[in-house]
Design an enzyme around this catalytic site. Structure first.
Site, PDB file in Angstrom:
ATOM      1  N   ARG A   1       0.692  -1.135   0.089  1.00  0.00           N
ATOM      2  CA  ARG A   1       0.004  -0.030   0.142  1.00  0.00           C
ATOM      3  C   ARG A   1       0.882   1.265   0.089  1.00  0.00           C
ATOM      4  NH1 ARG A   1      -3.430  -2.280   4.867  1.00  0.00           N
ATOM      5  NH2 ARG A   1      -2.515  -4.330   4.477  1.00  0.00           N
TER       6      ARG A   1
ATOM      7  N   GLU B   1       1.218  -7.172  12.971  1.00  0.00           N
ATOM      8  CA  GLU B   1       0.096  -7.543  13.988  1.00  0.00           C
ATOM      9  C   GLU B   1      -0.466  -8.873  13.702  1.00  0.00           C
ATOM     10  OE1 GLU B   1      -3.085  -5.159  12.882  1.00  0.00           O
ATOM     11  OE2 GLU B   1      -4.208  -5.398  14.825  1.00  0.00           O
TER      12      GLU B   1
HETATM   13  O1  LIG Z   1       3.220  -1.658  11.709  1.00  0.00           O
HETATM   14  P1  LIG Z   1       3.233  -2.910  11.315  1.00  0.00           P
HETATM   15  O2  LIG Z   1       2.403  -4.094  12.390  1.00  0.00           O
HETATM   16  O3  LIG Z   1       4.285  -3.649  10.710  1.00  0.00           O
HETATM   17  O4  LIG Z   1       1.904  -3.109  10.306  1.00  0.00           O
HETATM   18  C1  LIG Z   1       1.891  -2.296   8.854  1.00  0.00           C
HETATM   19  C2  LIG Z   1       1.908  -2.963   7.755  1.00  0.00           C
HETATM   20  O5  LIG Z   1       0.830  -3.839   7.693  1.00  0.00           O
HETATM   21  C3  LIG Z   1       0.135  -3.572   6.320  1.00  0.00           C
HETATM   22  O6  LIG Z   1       0.885  -4.328   5.263  1.00  0.00           O
HETATM   23  P2  LIG Z   1       0.741  -5.758   5.285  1.00  0.00           P
HETATM   24  O7  LIG Z   1       2.006  -6.431   5.834  1.00  0.00           O
HETATM   25  O8  LIG Z   1      -0.670  -6.588   5.650  1.00  0.00           O
HETATM   26  O9  LIG Z   1       0.887  -5.981   3.557  1.00  0.00           O
HETATM   27  P3  LIG Z   1       0.183  -5.657   2.338  1.00  0.00           P
HETATM   28  O10 LIG Z   1       0.102  -4.191   2.425  1.00  0.00           O
HETATM   29  O11 LIG Z   1       0.946  -6.404   1.210  1.00  0.00           O
HETATM   30  O12 LIG Z   1      -1.345  -6.123   2.476  1.00  0.00           O
HETATM   31  C4  LIG Z   1       0.364  -2.167   6.301  1.00  0.00           C
HETATM   32  O13 LIG Z   1       0.156  -1.843   4.712  1.00  0.00           O
HETATM   33  C5  LIG Z   1       1.685  -1.888   6.576  1.00  0.00           C
HETATM   34  O14 LIG Z   1       2.559  -2.057   5.506  1.00  0.00           O
HETATM   35  N1  LIG Z   2      -5.512  -3.445  11.292  1.00  0.00           N
HETATM   36  C1  LIG Z   2      -4.964  -3.327  10.152  1.00  0.00           C
HETATM   37  N2  LIG Z   2      -5.573  -2.787   8.974  1.00  0.00           N
HETATM   38  C2  LIG Z   2      -5.151  -2.693   7.934  1.00  0.00           C
HETATM   39  N3  LIG Z   2      -4.003  -2.862   7.617  1.00  0.00           N
HETATM   40  C3  LIG Z   2      -3.041  -3.418   8.631  1.00  0.00           C
HETATM   41  N4  LIG Z   2      -1.755  -3.749   9.028  1.00  0.00           N
HETATM   42  C4  LIG Z   2      -1.402  -4.423  10.272  1.00  0.00           C
HETATM   43  N5  LIG Z   2      -2.704  -4.059  10.785  1.00  0.00           N
HETATM   44  C5  LIG Z   2      -3.516  -3.337  10.053  1.00  0.00           C
END
Ligand SMILES: O=P(O)(O)OC[C@H]1O[C@H](OP(=O)(O)OP(=O)(O)O)[C@H](O)[C@@H]1O
Ligand SMILES: Nc1ncnc2[nH]cnc12
Length: 223
Positions: A110, A147
């Site tokens: 994202r 998370e």
């Molecule tokens: O602060 P944190 O606990 O590290 O979490 C935040 C990250 O989690 C989500 O990405 P995700 O890993 O779900 O990957 P994606 O965007 O590829 O779905 C979000 O877009 C951040 O990059």
């Molecule tokens: N609650 C949440 N919603 C969207 N992206 C996330 N990445 C980690 N936690 C998330």
């Protein structure tokens, strides 16, 4: 392909605000928009900028995705609202345009949505920080915990160097693991990380603590 129904997730979460003249100048408790945001687990960060409230209300929250107990902050509904999307980019550009930033590093996936328009507007290069085995050249990598799981990000060797001043962009900070890994990658090659910028902060997960004294700028705080 069956369509999953999400009873708590409105298809078009952007009701037009009433005209200014129709709003009461005396607030008895939170506004309708604020009450809606609180119900949906999103609270606008007190930034004093009116655009932030509209950005916050354009973000959809989906309970129990991808796992029970996770309130998923879905920025795809923000992208459906061109004004909210533009305002989001503008708020970041206004903040970073005169900071001497030479590289915007966006975290997959994202951070690839918000990072490139910011980079173009401030005249910086964009560097994608990718999930493992996606980049074709030589890479350096950092592992981190999330998370809901663990992951790794990689950066091309030579994309960033010690002369660079970096901005790290992602949609959201939760535990801070992802941003921490991104900052570590940039600092390992000698870059100065000026700031991390996210649209949303899940402040209860205290991701900022993990980043120590590295500054984080966010637009919207979510519960
Ligand atoms: O602060 P944190 O606990 O590290 O979490 C935040 C990250 O989690 C989500 O990405 P995700 O890993 O779900 O990957 P994606 O965007 O590829 O779905 C979000 O877009 C951040 O990059
Ligand atoms: N609650 C949440 N919603 C969207 N992206 C996330 N990445 C980690 N936690 C998330």
């Amino acid at each position: 392909m069956p369509v999953r129904r999400l009873p708590s997730a409105p298809a078009l979460p952007h009701p037009a605000p009433p005209p200014r003249s129709a709003r009461s100048s005396v607030r008895l408790g939170p506004s309708l928009g604020e009450r809606r945001r609180r119900r949906r687990g999103v609270a606008a960060m007190a930034s004093g900028d009116a655009r932030v409230a509209q950005i916050a209300s354009s973000i959809r929250v989906i309970p129990d995705f991808p796992k029970p107990g996770i309130m998923f902050q879905d920025i795809t509904t923000l992208l459906l609202d061109p004004k909210a999307f533009r305002d989001t980019i503008d708020l970041f550009v206004e903040r970073y345009k005169d900071k001497g930033i030479t590289v915007v590093a966006g975290v997959e996936a994202r951070g690839f949505i918000f990072g490139p328009p910011i980079a173009l507007a401030i005249g910086a290069k964009f560097v994608p920080l990718r999930k493992p085995k996606k980049l074709p050249g030589a890479v350096i990598a950092e592992e981190y915990s999330l998370e809901y799981g663990t992951d790794k990000i990689e950066m091309h060797v030579g994309a960033v160097d010690a002369n660079d001043r970096a901005l790290v962009v992602d949609d959201l900070i939760a535990t801070g693991g992802t941003l921490c890994a991104a900052v570590n990658l940039l600092e390992r090659v000698g870059a100065k990380v000026v700031e991390c910028a996210c649209v949303i902060e899940l402040h209860e997960l205290k991701g900022r603590d993990r980043l120590g004294d590295r500054p984080v700028f966010i637009l919207v705080k979510a519960d």
